[in-house]
Design a protein around this motif. Sequence first.
Motif, PDB file in Angstrom:
ATOM      1  N   LYS A 190      85.567  75.281 114.707  1.00 17.69           N
ATOM      2  CA  LYS A 190      84.115  75.261 114.549  1.00 17.69           C
ATOM      3  C   LYS A 190      83.642  76.602 114.004  1.00 17.69           C
ATOM      4  O   LYS A 190      84.260  77.640 114.230  1.00 17.69           O
ATOM      5  CB  LYS A 190      83.430  74.969 115.884  1.00 17.69           C
ATOM      6  CG  LYS A 190      83.782  73.615 116.489  1.00 17.69           C
ATOM      7  CD  LYS A 190      83.235  72.469 115.649  1.00 17.69           C
ATOM      8  CE  LYS A 190      83.526  71.126 116.298  1.00 17.69           C
ATOM      9  NZ  LYS A 190      82.992  69.994 115.515  1.00 17.69           N
ATOM     10  N   SER A 204      79.858  78.826 112.906  1.00 17.55           N
ATOM     11  CA  SER A 204      78.400  78.912 112.831  1.00 17.55           C
ATOM     12  C   SER A 204      78.033  80.072 111.910  1.00 17.55           C
ATOM     13  O   SER A 204      78.550  81.181 112.069  1.00 17.55           O
ATOM     14  CB  SER A 204      77.805  79.137 114.224  1.00 17.55           C
ATOM     15  OG  SER A 204      76.393  79.233 114.156  1.00 17.55           O
ATOM     16  N   THR A 242      74.781  82.164 110.103  1.00 18.95           N
ATOM     17  CA  THR A 242      73.345  82.443 110.039  1.00 18.95           C
ATOM     18  C   THR A 242      73.132  83.618 109.099  1.00 18.95           C
ATOM     19  O   THR A 242      73.666  84.704 109.340  1.00 18.95           O
ATOM     20  CB  THR A 242      72.771  82.788 111.430  1.00 18.95           C
ATOM     21  OG1 THR A 242      72.994  81.694 112.317  1.00 18.95           O
ATOM     22  CG2 THR A 242      71.276  83.063 111.337  1.00 18.95           C
ATOM     23  N   ASN A 260      78.189  68.144 111.704  1.00 20.10           N
ATOM     24  CA  ASN A 260      77.771  69.341 110.970  1.00 20.10           C
ATOM     25  C   ASN A 260      76.247  69.392 110.855  1.00 20.10           C
ATOM     26  O   ASN A 260      75.599  68.369 110.614  1.00 20.10           O
ATOM     27  CB  ASN A 260      78.401  69.343 109.576  1.00 20.10           C
ATOM     28  CG  ASN A 260      79.919  69.267 109.645  1.00 20.10           C
ATOM     29  OD1 ASN A 260      80.568  70.118 110.239  1.00 20.10           O
ATOM     30  ND2 ASN A 260      80.477  68.219 109.049  1.00 20.10           N
ATOM     31  N   ARG A 261      75.715  70.585 111.001  1.00 19.94           N
ATOM     32  CA  ARG A 261      74.267  70.755 110.962  1.00 19.94           C
ATOM     33  C   ARG A 261      73.905  71.872 109.993  1.00 19.94           C
ATOM     34  O   ARG A 261      74.668  72.823 109.816  1.00 19.94           O
ATOM     35  CB  ARG A 261      73.725  71.081 112.359  1.00 19.94           C
ATOM     36  CG  ARG A 261      74.004  69.987 113.378  1.00 19.94           C
ATOM     37  CD  ARG A 261      73.433  70.326 114.734  1.00 19.94           C
ATOM     38  NE  ARG A 261      73.628  69.250 115.690  1.00 19.94           N
ATOM     39  CZ  ARG A 261      73.145  69.251 116.931  1.00 19.94           C
ATOM     40  NH1 ARG A 261      72.432  70.291 117.360  1.00 19.94           N
ATOM     41  NH2 ARG A 261      73.366  68.227 117.735  1.00 19.94           N
ATOM     42  N   GLU A 317      71.011  78.368 108.232  1.00 15.55           N
ATOM     43  CA  GLU A 317      71.915  78.260 109.373  1.00 15.55           C
ATOM     44  C   GLU A 317      72.797  77.035 109.154  1.00 15.55           C
ATOM     45  O   GLU A 317      72.297  75.948 108.871  1.00 15.55           O
ATOM     46  CB  GLU A 317      71.138  78.117 110.681  1.00 15.55           C
ATOM     47  CG  GLU A 317      70.283  79.323 111.035  1.00 15.55           C
ATOM     48  CD  GLU A 317      69.548  79.141 112.353  1.00 15.55           C
ATOM     49  OE1 GLU A 317      69.878  78.166 113.079  1.00 15.55           O
ATOM     50  OE2 GLU A 317      68.656  79.941 112.650  1.00 15.55           O
ATOM     51  N   SER A 338      76.266  75.035 110.883  1.00 12.77           N
ATOM     52  CA  SER A 338      77.222  74.978 111.990  1.00 12.77           C
ATOM     53  C   SER A 338      77.989  73.663 111.937  1.00 12.77           C
ATOM     54  O   SER A 338      77.489  72.648 111.450  1.00 12.77           O
ATOM     55  CB  SER A 338      76.503  75.116 113.337  1.00 12.77           C
ATOM     56  OG  SER A 338      75.598  74.048 113.535  1.00 12.77           O
ATOM     57  N   GLY A 339      79.216  73.717 112.437  1.00 12.47           N
ATOM     58  CA  GLY A 339      80.044  72.513 112.447  1.00 12.47           C
ATOM     59  C   GLY A 339      81.478  72.829 112.093  1.00 12.47           C
ATOM     60  O   GLY A 339      81.996  73.902 112.433  1.00 12.47           O
ATOM     61  N   ARG A 384      84.652  74.067 110.293  1.00 13.17           N
ATOM     62  CA  ARG A 384      84.819  75.316 109.551  1.00 13.17           C
ATOM     63  C   ARG A 384      84.851  75.110 108.029  1.00 13.17           C
ATOM     64  O   ARG A 384      84.114  75.762 107.287  1.00 13.17           O
ATOM     65  CB  ARG A 384      86.109  76.006 110.009  1.00 13.17           C
ATOM     66  CG  ARG A 384      86.380  77.340 109.324  1.00 13.17           C
ATOM     67  CD  ARG A 384      87.723  77.903 109.767  1.00 13.17           C
ATOM     68  NE  ARG A 384      87.944  79.215 109.190  1.00 13.17           N
ATOM     69  CZ  ARG A 384      87.550  80.352 109.735  1.00 13.17           C
ATOM     70  NH1 ARG A 384      86.912  80.339 110.890  1.00 13.17           N
ATOM     71  NH2 ARG A 384      87.791  81.511 109.144  1.00 13.17           N
ATOM     72  N   CYS A 392      81.480  74.014 106.632  1.00  9.38           N
ATOM     73  CA  CYS A 392      80.491  75.097 106.660  1.00  9.38           C
ATOM     74  C   CYS A 392      80.715  76.093 105.530  1.00  9.38           C
ATOM     75  O   CYS A 392      79.769  76.504 104.843  1.00  9.38           O
ATOM     76  CB  CYS A 392      80.541  75.823 108.006  1.00  9.38           C
ATOM     77  SG  CYS A 392      79.945  74.852 109.397  1.00  9.38           S
ATOM     78  N   GLU A 441      78.155  76.625 102.467  1.00  7.34           N
ATOM     79  CA  GLU A 441      77.545  77.942 102.259  1.00  7.34           C
ATOM     80  C   GLU A 441      77.765  78.425 100.828  1.00  7.34           C
ATOM     81  O   GLU A 441      76.843  78.937 100.182  1.00  7.34           O
ATOM     82  CB  GLU A 441      78.117  78.963 103.235  1.00  7.34           C
ATOM     83  CG  GLU A 441      77.475  80.337 103.058  1.00  7.34           C
ATOM     84  CD  GLU A 441      78.165  81.432 103.839  1.00  7.34           C
ATOM     85  OE1 GLU A 441      77.515  82.453 104.114  1.00  7.34           O
ATOM     86  OE2 GLU A 441      79.358  81.274 104.159  1.00  7.34           O
TER      87      GLU A 441
END
Length: 244
Positions: free
Chosen positions: A11, A13, A15, A89-90, A106, A108-109, A111, A114, A118
Amino acid sequence: MSQAVVVPTDKLSITKKQQGCYVFSRDQLTAISATIQKHIGKLPTVTIELMNERSITSDNIDELLKDPFIESSRISSISYSVFEYNIPNRVSVRLRETWMAPVSYEISGERNVCLALEQSITSVIGASKKWYTWINVHNYPGLLQMAIVFPLAAGVGILVALPFSKAGDAKPPGIFFFVFAALIFGIPWASGKVIPKTVFNFGRGRIVYERISSPPKWFFSAIILGLLATFFRDEILTAIKSFF
């Protein structure tokens, strides 16, 4: 009998906030929504907040950007979000008019998801970043802002006060500090107004875009202001002197 070993998925996250000056078109805003859908598997809910304290929300960004309110009021922020319990995933992305960081997200979820999302979001948003980012002093850290603004304010203050000193006037220090203090606040304010951090290039936002989209206009405007200041130099100095 062998049993499958379930290995938990890594996982992650993320930000982040990004500085800079951005101009977003309808197509670029739609591309952000499509990018999120590609990686998350669901269209994000998009919320547009307007300067008239209204907000509109939909998961259909194409229809949202055609809303009549967009033509009659400037946009203050646009947010994208996917937050559902049945989706691992968010993501939340926000673009806003501000003197602080105009872009924040942000994620998250899982890896891999994410990191890929990103990278894609950074690429899509980065395409909207403009070359004149360096002109807006609010894009620099606080100490660096002071290192830029203070010398400029002091230099202009000296140039304005110097003629009074040569004329034997006893008040050049007061004039210097008046100009210095005015510019300490005036330069950051003007920087944010002339070169806004976020412009939505449609609806009412197009007016702002047209104002900043032509650097030659700035150049000739600066020349005109310089000529006017030179022509009315005595009147300007007299007006400043009258305050002291």
